[in-house]
Design an enzyme around this catalytic site. Structure first.
Site, short mmCIF file in Angstrom:
data_model
loop_
_atom_site.label_atom_id
_atom_site.label_comp_id
_atom_site.label_asym_id
_atom_site.label_seq_id
_atom_site.Cartn_x
_atom_site.Cartn_y
_atom_site.Cartn_z
N HIS A 277 0.81 -1.05 -0.01
CA HIS A 277 0.00 -0.17 -0.02
C HIS A 277 0.73 1.23 0.15
CE1 HIS A 277 -3.17 3.03 1.06
NE2 HIS A 277 -3.92 2.10 0.68
N GLU A 330 -7.85 -5.24 -0.94
CA GLU A 330 -8.33 -5.98 -2.15
C GLU A 330 -8.09 -7.41 -2.04
OE1 GLU A 330 -9.50 -3.95 -4.32
OE2 GLU A 330 -8.44 -2.56 -5.28
#
Ligand code: ACO
Length: 388
Positions: A277, A330
Site C-alpha cells: 500500500h 483488495e
C-alpha cells in the site's frame, strides 16, 4: 517563484485541508470525520455512514429514516439514462462495467440537469450528490445485466444499499449474512484520503466543472490495477495458487504452495496483487476487517486465503526486510464478494458503489474553495533556443 520539488507521486506533500477523514499510514488506522472507519463497519449501517459523509454528523433516528427513504427513491434513475445504460452495456466489445458507468455518467449532467459546481449553491450540490450516488448501483447493475442479455431489475424500496446492489447485479434478493458482509465492505471502502481517484475528482472540482465530470475522472483513475482494479486480480492469484497446489492440496498445504508461487512471481519481476500500500507502513486495517468477514462467511477459499496471506507477507518481508508489505483491502475483498455471489468482473464496480460517496464528499468540500488546483512541472528536456 521558487518551486518545491515534491517526491515522485506527490507522496510527501499535503495539498489540502479536509474534515472528511484521515489515513494514518504509520498506525494502520483511518477514520471518517473522527469516527474509526472499521468500528463503523463493525457496528453501523451503510446509510448511516453515508449520512455522515453528506451532513458531517451521524444521524438521529428520524434523520436516518428520512435519508433512507430518500436514497431508496433516488435509486430509480430517469428512464432516458437507464435506456442509455442498457444500450451501452449491450454494445458488443470488451465489457467493463466501470468503463460503461463512466460513459453513462458523462451524460448524467445533461439528463438530470446537474449544473457546474461553480454555478450551483451548496444545498443544490448536496442534493445532486445524494442523487448521483444513489443512481450508481442501479446504473452499474443495468450495464452488467444488459451485457448478459438481461433486463435491469426494478429497484425495490424495501432494500438498503447493500441489498439493492446484490439485487441489481444478480436479480436475486441475497440472504442476511451475504447482505451484511457486502454492507461491511461498502462501509470500509467509502473513503481513504487523497488517493489517485479522490485527488483526480478534486482537481476536476477545482475547475468548477459539474459533479458527474469529477466522478467520471475519478472512475478513470480508479480503474487502474495499481489502484481500484485489483480485487479480481487478487482472486485470480489465489486461483493460480490453488491450481498450482493441485486437487490434493489441503488448506494446511496452501502456505507452502503460496510461498513458492510468491517467490517465483517476484523473481519474474511481477507484483503480487492484493499486497502493499502506498500509505500504510503496517497492516491495512481494512484487510483485517475483511479477513474477519471472510472467515465469518466460511468456506475453503477463505481458509486458503488466510494461509496464503501469511506466506506471501513472509516472502515480501524476506525480499525487502526494510519495507515489509502486507495484504491490502483488495486481498480479502475478492474472497468476500465471490462468496456473496458477485461475479468477478463486478468486484471493482462494487468498490465504486461505496467510493462514489467519498468522491462526492471530496468534490463538495473542494467546491467550497474557489481556487483551481494547478501545480507546475520542472522542464528537463533539451535546452531551449534551438533553431526551428
Ligand atoms: N508485489 C511486489 N512488489 C511490490 C508490491 C507487490 N504487491 N508492492 C510494492 N512492491 C515493491 C515496489 O515495486 C517497490 O519496489 P522498488 O523499490 O524496487 O521500486 C517497493 O516494493 C516499495 O513499494 P512501496 O513504496 O511500498 O509501494 P508503492 O507506494 O510504490 O505502491 C502499490 C503501492 C501500488 C499499492 C503497490 O504496493 C502495488 O502495486 N501493489 C499491488 C497492486 C494492488 O494490490 N493494488 C491495490 C492497492 S489498494 C487500493 O488502491 C484500493
Amino acid at each position: 517563484m521558487t518551486l518545491i520539488d515534491a517526491a515522485p507521486g506527490l507522496s510527501d506533500v499535503s495539498v489540502a485541508e479536509t474534515t472528511i477523514g484521515d489515513v494514518r499510514g504509520d498506525e494502520g488506522f483511518y477514520h471518517y470525520n473522527r469516527y474509526p472507519a472499521t468500528d463503523l463497519a463493525r457496528s453501523s449501517t451503510f446509510e448511516r455512514v453515508w449520512f455522515l459523509f453528506v451532513h458531517g454528523h451521524l444521524p438521529e433516528a428520524a434523520e436516518l429514516d428520512a435519508f433512507t427513504a430518500r436514497v431508496r427513491a433516488e435509486r430509480v434513475v430517469p428512464q432516458d439514462l437507464l435506456s442509455l445504460a442498457r444500450t451501452i452495456g449491450a454494445t458488443p466489445g470488451t465489457h467493463r462495467a466501470l468503463v460503461d458507468l463512466r460513459t453513462v455518467l458523462s451524460a448524467a449532467a445533461q439528463y438530470t440537469g446537474m449544473r457546474p459546481l461553480w454555478d450551483s449553491d451548496a444545498d443544490t450540490r448536496r442534493e445532486d450528490g445524494v442523487r448521483l450516488c444513489a443512481m450508481v448501483p442501479t446504473l452499474l447493475g443495468a450495464v452488467h445485466r444488459a451485457a448478459h442479455g438481461l433486463e435491469p431489475v426494478t429497484p425495490r424500496d424495501d432494500l438498503d444499499t447493500a441489498g439493492h446492489w446484490l439485487h441489481a447485479v444478480t436479480g436475486e434478493v441475497a440472504g442476511p449474512d451475504e447482505t451484511r458482509a457486502i454492507e461491511q465492505y461498502l462501509i470500509a471502502t467509502v473513503e481513504h484520503g487523497f488517493n489517485a481517484s479522490t485527488f483526480t475528482a478534486r482537481v476536476i472540482a477545482s475547475t468548477g466543472a459539474d459533479l458527474p465530470s469529477a466522478i467520471c475522472g475519478a472512475i478513470g483513475a480508479f480503474s487502474g490495477p495499481l489502484h481500484g482494479g485489483a480485487p479480481d486480480r487478487a482472486l485470480d492469484a489465489l486461483d493460480a495458487i490453488v491450481t498450482r497446489g493441485g486437487p490434493a492440496m489441503t488448506v494446511a498445504d496452501a502456505g507452502d504452495v503460496a510461498r513458492r508461487w510468491a517467490q517465483d512471481e517476484l523473481a519474474a519481476g511481477r507484483r503480487l496483487m492484493g499486497f502493499g500500500h502506498a500509505v500504510y507502513r503496517t497492516r491495512d486495517p481494512r484487510s483485517d476487517l475483511l479477513r474477519e468477514v471472510a472467515t465469518r462467511l466460511g468456506g475453503r477459499t477463505a481458509a486458503v486465503a488466510v494461509e496464503v496471506e501469511r506466506a506471501v507477507v513472509d516472502v515480501l518481508a524476506q525480499a525487502r526486510p526494510d519495507r515489509p508489505r502486507y495484504a491490502n483491502v483488495e486481498f480479502y475483498a475478492g474472497v468476500v464478494m465471490d462468496r456473496c455471489g458477485l461475479p468477478r468482473d463486478m468486484f471493482t464496480p462494487t468498490f465504486a458503489v461505496s467510493r462514489v460517496v467519498g468522491w462526492t464528499a471530496n468534490v463538495l468540500e473542494q467546491a467550497l474553495d474557489r481556487h483551481i488546483i494547478r501545480p507546475r512541472a520542472t522542464y528537463v528536456g533539451p535546452p531551449v533556443d534551438q533553431p526551428v
